[in-house]
Design a protein around this motif. Sequence first.
Motif, PDB file in Angstrom:
ATOM      1  N   LEU A 112       2.918   2.226  -8.740  1.00  0.00           N
ATOM      2  CA  LEU A 112       1.916   2.855  -7.877  1.00  0.00           C
ATOM      3  C   LEU A 112       2.230   4.326  -7.689  1.00  0.00           C
ATOM      4  O   LEU A 112       1.361   5.197  -7.757  1.00  0.00           O
ATOM      5  CB  LEU A 112       1.926   2.133  -6.534  1.00  0.00           C
ATOM      6  CG  LEU A 112       0.800   2.393  -5.553  1.00  0.00           C
ATOM      7  CD1 LEU A 112      -0.508   2.004  -6.169  1.00  0.00           C
ATOM      8  CD2 LEU A 112       1.045   1.590  -4.296  1.00  0.00           C
TER       9      LEU A 112
ATOM     10  N   LEU B 169       0.804  -1.213   0.000  1.00  0.00           N
ATOM     11  CA  LEU B 169       0.000   0.000   0.000  1.00  0.00           C
ATOM     12  C   LEU B 169       0.836   1.261   0.000  1.00  0.00           C
ATOM     13  O   LEU B 169       0.301   2.358   0.040  1.00  0.00           O
ATOM     14  CB  LEU B 169      -0.879   0.026   1.256  1.00  0.00           C
ATOM     15  CG  LEU B 169      -1.947  -1.057   1.346  1.00  0.00           C
ATOM     16  CD1 LEU B 169      -2.528  -1.089   2.717  1.00  0.00           C
ATOM     17  CD2 LEU B 169      -3.016  -0.763   0.332  1.00  0.00           C
TER      18      LEU B 169
ATOM     19  N   SER C 175       6.254  -2.793  -8.852  1.00  0.00           N
ATOM     20  CA  SER C 175       4.828  -2.485  -8.720  1.00  0.00           C
ATOM     21  C   SER C 175       4.629  -1.271  -7.824  1.00  0.00           C
ATOM     22  O   SER C 175       3.744  -0.453  -8.056  1.00  0.00           O
ATOM     23  CB  SER C 175       4.072  -3.688  -8.173  1.00  0.00           C
ATOM     24  OG  SER C 175       4.438  -3.932  -6.847  1.00  0.00           O
ATOM     25  N   ARG C 176       5.488  -1.141  -6.801  1.00  0.00           N
ATOM     26  CA  ARG C 176       5.384   0.058  -5.964  1.00  0.00           C
ATOM     27  C   ARG C 176       5.768   1.306  -6.741  1.00  0.00           C
ATOM     28  O   ARG C 176       5.147   2.358  -6.599  1.00  0.00           O
ATOM     29  CB  ARG C 176       6.251  -0.086  -4.715  1.00  0.00           C
ATOM     30  CG  ARG C 176       5.540  -0.801  -3.595  1.00  0.00           C
ATOM     31  CD  ARG C 176       6.334  -0.669  -2.331  1.00  0.00           C
ATOM     32  NE  ARG C 176       7.520  -1.496  -2.385  1.00  0.00           N
ATOM     33  CZ  ARG C 176       7.615  -2.686  -1.824  1.00  0.00           C
ATOM     34  NH1 ARG C 176       6.603  -3.181  -1.173  1.00  0.00           N
ATOM     35  NH2 ARG C 176       8.722  -3.380  -1.909  1.00  0.00           N
TER      36      ARG C 176
ATOM     37  N   GLU D  86       1.367   6.169 -10.813  1.00  0.00           N
ATOM     38  CA  GLU D  86      -0.088   6.323 -10.932  1.00  0.00           C
ATOM     39  C   GLU D  86      -0.575   7.492 -10.088  1.00  0.00           C
ATOM     40  O   GLU D  86      -1.338   8.338 -10.557  1.00  0.00           O
ATOM     41  CB  GLU D  86      -0.780   5.048 -10.444  1.00  0.00           C
ATOM     42  CG  GLU D  86      -0.969   3.993 -11.499  1.00  0.00           C
ATOM     43  CD  GLU D  86      -1.600   2.735 -10.908  1.00  0.00           C
ATOM     44  OE1 GLU D  86      -2.344   2.845  -9.925  1.00  0.00           O
ATOM     45  OE2 GLU D  86      -1.321   1.650 -11.427  1.00  0.00           O
ATOM     46  N   GLU D  87      -0.112   7.515  -8.833  1.00  0.00           N
ATOM     47  CA  GLU D  87      -0.559   8.574  -7.931  1.00  0.00           C
ATOM     48  C   GLU D  87      -0.133   9.939  -8.443  1.00  0.00           C
ATOM     49  O   GLU D  87      -0.877  10.906  -8.375  1.00  0.00           O
ATOM     50  CB  GLU D  87       0.029   8.345  -6.536  1.00  0.00           C
ATOM     51  CG  GLU D  87      -0.457   7.075  -5.910  1.00  0.00           C
ATOM     52  CD  GLU D  87      -1.425   7.351  -4.775  1.00  0.00           C
ATOM     53  OE1 GLU D  87      -1.124   8.243  -3.970  1.00  0.00           O
ATOM     54  OE2 GLU D  87      -2.463   6.686  -4.709  1.00  0.00           O
TER      55      GLU D  87
ATOM     56  N   SER E 272      -1.995   4.077  -0.615  1.00  0.00           N
ATOM     57  CA  SER E 272      -2.347   4.093  -2.036  1.00  0.00           C
ATOM     58  C   SER E 272      -2.577   2.662  -2.493  1.00  0.00           C
ATOM     59  O   SER E 272      -1.879   1.742  -2.083  1.00  0.00           O
ATOM     60  CB  SER E 272      -1.240   4.756  -2.843  1.00  0.00           C
ATOM     61  OG  SER E 272       0.006   4.572  -2.241  1.00  0.00           O
ATOM     62  N   ILE E 273      -3.551   2.513  -3.338  1.00  0.00           N
ATOM     63  CA  ILE E 273      -3.978   1.171  -3.751  1.00  0.00           C
ATOM     64  C   ILE E 273      -3.790   1.040  -5.257  1.00  0.00           C
ATOM     65  O   ILE E 273      -4.239   1.891  -6.022  1.00  0.00           O
ATOM     66  CB  ILE E 273      -5.454   0.947  -3.383  1.00  0.00           C
ATOM     67  CG1 ILE E 273      -5.653   1.202  -1.892  1.00  0.00           C
ATOM     68  CG2 ILE E 273      -5.888  -0.449  -3.743  1.00  0.00           C
ATOM     69  CD1 ILE E 273      -7.087   1.375  -1.506  1.00  0.00           C
ATOM     70  N   SER E 274      -3.132  -0.001  -5.645  1.00  0.00           N
ATOM     71  CA  SER E 274      -2.852  -0.144  -7.081  1.00  0.00           C
ATOM     72  C   SER E 274      -4.086  -0.640  -7.821  1.00  0.00           C
ATOM     73  O   SER E 274      -5.009  -1.203  -7.246  1.00  0.00           O
ATOM     74  CB  SER E 274      -1.696  -1.102  -7.290  1.00  0.00           C
ATOM     75  OG  SER E 274      -2.106  -2.408  -7.010  1.00  0.00           O
TER      76      SER E 274
END
Lengths: 467, 185
Positions: free
Chosen positions: B155, A169, B151-152, B158-159, A289-291
């Motif tokens: 993330l 997260l 993947s982080r 994306e944010e 934060s959620i992927s």
Amino acid sequence: MATASLHPKSLSPFLTNPLSFPSPHFSKLSFLHPPHHSHCTKRPNLLHAQQAINNKKKNPWLDPFDDGEDPEMEYGSLFTDGKQDEDPRPPENPDNPYGFLKFPAGFTVEIASLGQKIRGDVRRCCCVVSGGVYENLLFFPAIQLIKDRYPGVQVDIIASARGKQTYELNKNVRWANVYDPDDDFPEPAEYTDMVGLLKSRYYDMVLSTKLAGLGHAAFLFMTTARDRVSYVYPNVNAAGAGLLLSETFTPDSLNLSDGGYNMYHQMLDWLGRPFRSVPRQVVPPLRVSISRKLKEVVEAKYKNAGAEKGRYIVIHGIESDSKASMQSRGDTDSLLPIEVWDEIAEAVRGFRPVFVIPHEKVREDVEEVVGNDASIVFVTTPGQLAALINDSAGVIATNTAAIQLANAREKPSIALFGSEEKGKLFVPNAEEKKCVIVSSKTGKLIDIDIEAVKRAIQIFDVSLALA
Amino acid sequence: MSEAVMGFTIIKPHIHSFIHTTKLEANSCSRLPRQCSSTGLFNGWQQLEGRKSKRSSICKANALPDWPLMAVLVEHMDGQRDLITHKFVWHLSDQAIKNVYAFYIIFTCWGCLFFSAMKDPFYDSEQYRGDGGDGTGNWVYEKQDDIEESSRAELWREELIEEIEQKVGGLRELEEAGKKEELIK
């Protein structure tokens, strides 16, 4: 000096003798700025803790030749002040005629590390986080704080297997490795492997939230990081740990999690300390934060259970002996049997209650009590729980990670606590967070007033009306 | 090889002429050096000079030029039937024996490793094949951490994009509001 004594001084040696700075620096010093002052008055407990830190005398054994800051030391303009830059290393230049020199022309490697010496830059930081999901979740603000204070820092995490899952997260973390710091007798192979791993990553700062004795302090010392920062035991077990650590915090009790939401306040306080012209860093709120991938997986799960997006309420905290219950260590009495949950769920109108089970074996019990048409979602990882909460209309939970996740995603929530003090500890500023705390009068969670919970459920109707 | 021949030539007289005189003994002994010196040149049939009453001949078959396999000795004595002695010789030098054993050991060890590896389920398992690598077995990667790390990072991107979109959206709203105000004016 009068101004300085009014304010909590940082332990930073540069601030111990502020008048010795040349005047241009002096004018920039942070404690002259009023925001810093107001910030401290807002949080009296932090101020108190900080004073306790200031009163701590310097350990003469750490460096017998350390006589404090040299008053005649003059700093130039390079790397002395302000925060570090985002990325000191420009992108590699493929057209570089010198081939093996991977850095572009004009980039001065020779002085690149000066910032780390003069200003205390942190490029790589490792956090050893003790505890399970809850403790790791509450460490998120600290990571964000480190990111804000040291732009461009790479944060790595060492946590237990359960705790590591939380970092799904967190977007600010680079590596997360599994190593249980709470294990008093780790496998020798694992131990040496981890020491070697940490040492070979060349950290600038190592933070640890495990209460360190000599053993854990030695572990941190062997990482050869410049700053080895850790909590230490508040009793005699801390003997010798201070020699191997560069900064220590003494918690109020043996269990750090007793501090509730602000369990890491001493460390946060130290991390955000003002330095020269950098003002005190404000502790950010807990955010997760959620992927997208996670959201998709969980959406399939709750649709399978018969719930629609935004039309259900997450119920978390069903009693079971599963390890995935996501309780805090500071509040062991935080699970309710399914019968109680059934009563509460019956009061929910307009939404579908979704029961989150931590283990498949609980499914039968839930079906038995609630009925076969109950929506049951099997979730063990905090990432999936967060995604589930994110798509929900609200959360009813006991003191589990679900409450913190609901607050982090700004969802309305009802928190059931065993006592009012616990509620205040774990969910401070509940009104701001759209969280209703229902606490038991007797101090035991099982005696909780279900009517009060039913009354509190109306906040979801309000949110429905707004939506 | 010379020893073999010496065995023939020395022992045989002993067997057949134990009761002969000591002179014979001495005689046979005195013949030794000559025998030895000549044996290196033997190939095929050879006549041995004996006493008048006895003649013998030796036949050797070589497997390889320096590797005698079999020798046949025919002794002829007057008035008696011919005595034929076969002797199989399986003679290797110490070095050759060492070589054979070394080869045997090396082959066995290599064979154990190689032929057992051909059947080892580990090399077909997910653990070995799953994490990349080229199947040569020189490395086993830990890919899980890399996957999580990337993947982080995604993330984070994306944010960031969301934030930028929000800001841009906010700016657009502001602009539109400004335009409307202008229009109203």
